[in-house]
Scaffold this motif. Structure first.
Motif, PDB file in Angstrom:
ATOM      1  N   ASP A 106       0.812  -1.225   0.000  1.00  0.00           N
ATOM      2  CA  ASP A 106       0.000   0.000   0.000  1.00  0.00           C
ATOM      3  C   ASP A 106       0.843   1.272   0.000  1.00  0.00           C
ATOM      4  O   ASP A 106       0.293   2.362  -0.198  1.00  0.00           O
ATOM      5  N   ILE A 151      -0.379  11.253  -5.108  1.00  0.00           N
ATOM      6  CA  ILE A 151      -0.173  12.667  -4.780  1.00  0.00           C
ATOM      7  C   ILE A 151       1.250  13.111  -5.138  1.00  0.00           C
ATOM      8  O   ILE A 151       1.473  14.266  -5.451  1.00  0.00           O
ATOM      9  N   LEU A 203       6.072  19.909  -1.869  1.00  0.00           N
ATOM     10  CA  LEU A 203       5.207  18.747  -1.623  1.00  0.00           C
ATOM     11  C   LEU A 203       5.765  17.495  -2.310  1.00  0.00           C
ATOM     12  O   LEU A 203       5.750  16.399  -1.733  1.00  0.00           O
ATOM     13  N   LEU A 232       8.643  10.614   2.109  1.00  0.00           N
ATOM     14  CA  LEU A 232       7.775   9.698   2.861  1.00  0.00           C
ATOM     15  C   LEU A 232       7.620   8.343   2.147  1.00  0.00           C
ATOM     16  O   LEU A 232       7.367   7.330   2.783  1.00  0.00           O
ATOM     17  N   PHE A 244      -7.951  -0.915   6.011  1.00  0.00           N
ATOM     18  CA  PHE A 244      -7.750   0.243   5.135  1.00  0.00           C
ATOM     19  C   PHE A 244      -6.865   1.288   5.824  1.00  0.00           C
ATOM     20  O   PHE A 244      -5.918   1.808   5.229  1.00  0.00           O
ATOM     21  N   MET A 297      -3.134   0.489   6.015  1.00  0.00           N
ATOM     22  CA  MET A 297      -2.393   0.635   4.750  1.00  0.00           C
ATOM     23  C   MET A 297      -1.261  -0.392   4.620  1.00  0.00           C
ATOM     24  O   MET A 297      -0.120  -0.054   4.260  1.00  0.00           O
ATOM     25  N   GLY A 298      -1.575  -1.627   4.942  1.00  0.00           N
ATOM     26  CA  GLY A 298      -0.586  -2.704   4.788  1.00  0.00           C
ATOM     27  C   GLY A 298       0.658  -2.501   5.642  1.00  0.00           C
ATOM     28  O   GLY A 298       1.743  -2.959   5.271  1.00  0.00           O
ATOM     29  N   TYR A 354       1.940   0.481   6.260  1.00  0.00           N
ATOM     30  CA  TYR A 354       2.638   1.711   5.832  1.00  0.00           C
ATOM     31  C   TYR A 354       1.853   2.976   6.200  1.00  0.00           C
ATOM     32  O   TYR A 354       2.085   4.034   5.626  1.00  0.00           O
ATOM     33  N   ARG A 362       1.948   5.023   8.661  1.00  0.00           N
ATOM     34  CA  ARG A 362       2.697   6.196   9.152  1.00  0.00           C
ATOM     35  C   ARG A 362       3.445   6.926   8.042  1.00  0.00           C
ATOM     36  O   ARG A 362       4.002   7.999   8.271  1.00  0.00           O
ATOM     37  N   PHE A 363       3.454   6.356   6.839  1.00  0.00           N
ATOM     38  CA  PHE A 363       4.030   7.074   5.694  1.00  0.00           C
ATOM     39  C   PHE A 363       2.928   7.590   4.758  1.00  0.00           C
ATOM     40  O   PHE A 363       3.026   8.690   4.234  1.00  0.00           O
ATOM     41  N   VAL A 364       1.910   6.760   4.548  1.00  0.00           N
ATOM     42  CA  VAL A 364       0.860   7.113   3.579  1.00  0.00           C
ATOM     43  C   VAL A 364      -0.008   8.272   4.095  1.00  0.00           C
ATOM     44  O   VAL A 364      -0.191   9.270   3.380  1.00  0.00           O
ATOM     45  N   TRP A 365      -0.515   8.162   5.331  1.00  0.00           N
ATOM     46  CA  TRP A 365      -1.441   9.190   5.817  1.00  0.00           C
ATOM     47  C   TRP A 365      -0.785  10.553   6.009  1.00  0.00           C
ATOM     48  O   TRP A 365      -1.392  11.571   5.641  1.00  0.00           O
ATOM     49  N   PRO A 366       0.433  10.648   6.555  1.00  0.00           N
ATOM     50  CA  PRO A 366       1.065  11.979   6.606  1.00  0.00           C
ATOM     51  C   PRO A 366       1.264  12.588   5.211  1.00  0.00           C
ATOM     52  O   PRO A 366       1.132  13.804   5.037  1.00  0.00           O
ATOM     53  N   ALA A 367       1.555  11.737   4.216  1.00  0.00           N
ATOM     54  CA  ALA A 367       1.724  12.247   2.847  1.00  0.00           C
ATOM     55  C   ALA A 367       0.411  12.851   2.354  1.00  0.00           C
ATOM     56  O   ALA A 367       0.393  13.953   1.783  1.00  0.00           O
ATOM     57  N   TYR A 368      -0.702  12.145   2.588  1.00  0.00           N
ATOM     58  CA  TYR A 368      -2.001  12.667   2.161  1.00  0.00           C
ATOM     59  C   TYR A 368      -2.402  13.904   2.974  1.00  0.00           C
ATOM     60  O   TYR A 368      -3.040  14.822   2.442  1.00  0.00           O
ATOM     61  N   TRP A 413      -0.533  16.769   1.476  1.00  0.00           N
ATOM     62  CA  TRP A 413      -1.157  17.109   0.187  1.00  0.00           C
ATOM     63  C   TRP A 413      -2.402  17.966   0.412  1.00  0.00           C
ATOM     64  O   TRP A 413      -2.564  19.013  -0.223  1.00  0.00           O
TER      65      TRP A 413
END
Lengths: 244, 63
Positions: free
Chosen positions: A53, A60, A107, A114, B7, B10-11, B13, B15-21, B24
Motif C-alpha cells: 500500500d 499525490i 510537496l 515519505l 484500510f 495501509m498494509g 505503511y 505512518r508514511f501514507v497518511w502523513p503524505a495525504y 497534500w
C-alpha cells in the motif's frame, strides 16, 4: 498567422474578464477529478505486488512533481514573453505561478521522502533526481526573493524574469536525470512513449489526479493573475467597470 | 481486523501514507485559501481606491 488573439489576451482588462469566466470551469472539474482520483487511488486500486500500500503515495507525489515542472516551464515561458515583447501581463503570470510551483515542489520532495523511507530505507539521498528537484525549489524561492527585493515593479519583473529563464535549464535535467545518471529513483512509468506499464485499475486514478492537478493549477493561476492585474492596474480607468 | 482497520493500516505503511495525504490536503487548502485571499484583498483595495477617486473628483463620478 493572425496574432490578434494573442494581443487581445495580453490586454489586462480582457484577461481579467476571461480569467474570471474560466475560473469555475477549471475549479469544479479539478475538484471532481481530484476527489475521484484520490478515492480510486486509496480505495479501488489494488496494492502493488512489491510496494504493497505504500505505492498509494504515487497518487499525490506524481501530480505534485508534474506540477513542479509544468509551473516552472510556464513561469519561464511567461517571463521570456515578458522580457522579449515587454508584455506586463506575462510578468504577472510568471509572478502568480511562482508560489504555486514552489509549494508543489516542496510537496513533491516531502511525499517522495515519505515514500523513500520505507522503499529505499532513507528519507533523503543525494541522488540526481532528488538533488535537481531540490535545486528547482531553490530556483522558485530565489525568484520570489528577488522579486520582493525591488521596490520598482518594472525592475523586479526584468531581474526575476532573467533568473526564471536561466533556471529553465534545470527542467530537462530533472526529467532526464534518471537516464543520464545512476539513480535510485525509478524511470518514467506513465509518461513514456508507448504503453504504460501500469494496469488500468492503478493508471486511471493516477491520470485523474494528474489532470485534476493541472486544472487546479489553471484555476489557482486565474485567481492569482486577477489579483496581480488589480494591483498592477491600480490607476487604470477600466477597473471601475470590472471590479464588483 | 475489520475492513476499515485494514484500510487505515495501509498494509503496515500507515505512518508514511497518511502523513503524505495530510500534507497534500494542507498544500491544496493553503493554495486555494491564499489565492482567494490575494484576490479578495486586491479587490477590496481596488474598490477603496475607486471610492477615494470618486470622492476627490468634482462631480463625484468614478473616473
Amino acid at each position: 498567422m493572425n496574432w490578434t488573439w494573442f494581443h487581445r489576451l495580453a490586454s489586462p482588462p480582457h484577461f481579467y474578464r476571461i480569467a474570471g469566466q474560466l475560473l469555475p470551469w477549471l475549479a469544479i472539474p479539478a475538484a471532481l477529478l481530484l476527489a475521484g482520483g484520490i478515492f480510486g487511488g486509496l480505495v479501488l486500486a489494488p496494492p502493488d505486488y512489491q510496494q504493497s500500500d505504500a505505492f498509494r503515495i504515487i497518487y499525490i507525489h506524481a501530480p505534485s512533481a508534474w506540477l513542479s515542472l509544468m509551473c516552472y516551464t510556464v513561469m519561464a515561458t511567461a517571463a521570456a514573453v515578458g522580457l522579449i515583447w515587454r508584455i506586463k501581463l506575462a510578468h504577472a503570470v510568471a509572478a502568480a505561478t511562482a508560489p504555486i510551483g514552489a509549494s508543489f515542489t516542496a510537496l513533491a520532495l516531502a511525499t517522495g521522502s515519505l515514500w523513500g523511507r520505507p522503499m529505499w530505507g532513507t528519507w533523503w539521498e543525494w541522488d540526481a533526481r532528488l538533488t535537481s528537484e531540490l535545486i528547482l525549489l531553490f530556483l522558485y524561492l530565489g525568484y520570489m526573493a528577488l522579486r520582493s527585493s525591488f521596490d520598482d515593479l518594472t525592475r523586479a519583473d526584468r531581474a526575476s524574469a532573467l533568473l526564471a529563464v536561466v533556471g529553465v535549464v534545470n527542467v530537462p535535467i530533472i526529467h532526464f536525470s534518471v537516464y543520464w545518471w545512476n539513480s535510485l529513483h525509478q524511470g518514467a512509468t506513465v509518461m513514456k512513449l508507448g504503453r504504460s506499464e501500469m494496469p488500468a485499475s492503478m493508471l486511471v486514478p493516477l491520470l485523474m489526479c494528474l489532470l485534476g492537478s493541472t486544472l487546479l493549477y489553471g484555476a489557482l493561476l486565474c485567481a492569482r493573475v486577477r489579483a496581480e492585474v488589480l494591483e498592477r492596474e491600480r490607476q487604470a480607468s477600466w477597473l471601475s467597470g470590472l471590479v464588483k | 481486523m475489520s475492513d476499515v482497520e485494514r484500510f487505515l493500516a495501509m498494509g503496515g505503511y500507515a505512518r508514511f501514507v497518511w502523513p503524505a495525504y495530510a500534507l497534500w490536503a494542507a498544500v491544496i487548502a493553503g493554495n486555494v485559501w491564499s489565492a482567494w485571499r490575494a484576490l479578495d484583498r486586491a479587490r477590496t483595495r481596488a474598490l477603496r481606491r475607486l471610492a477615494a477617486r470618486a470622492a476627490e473628483s468634482p462631480d463625484g463620478s468614478r473616473a
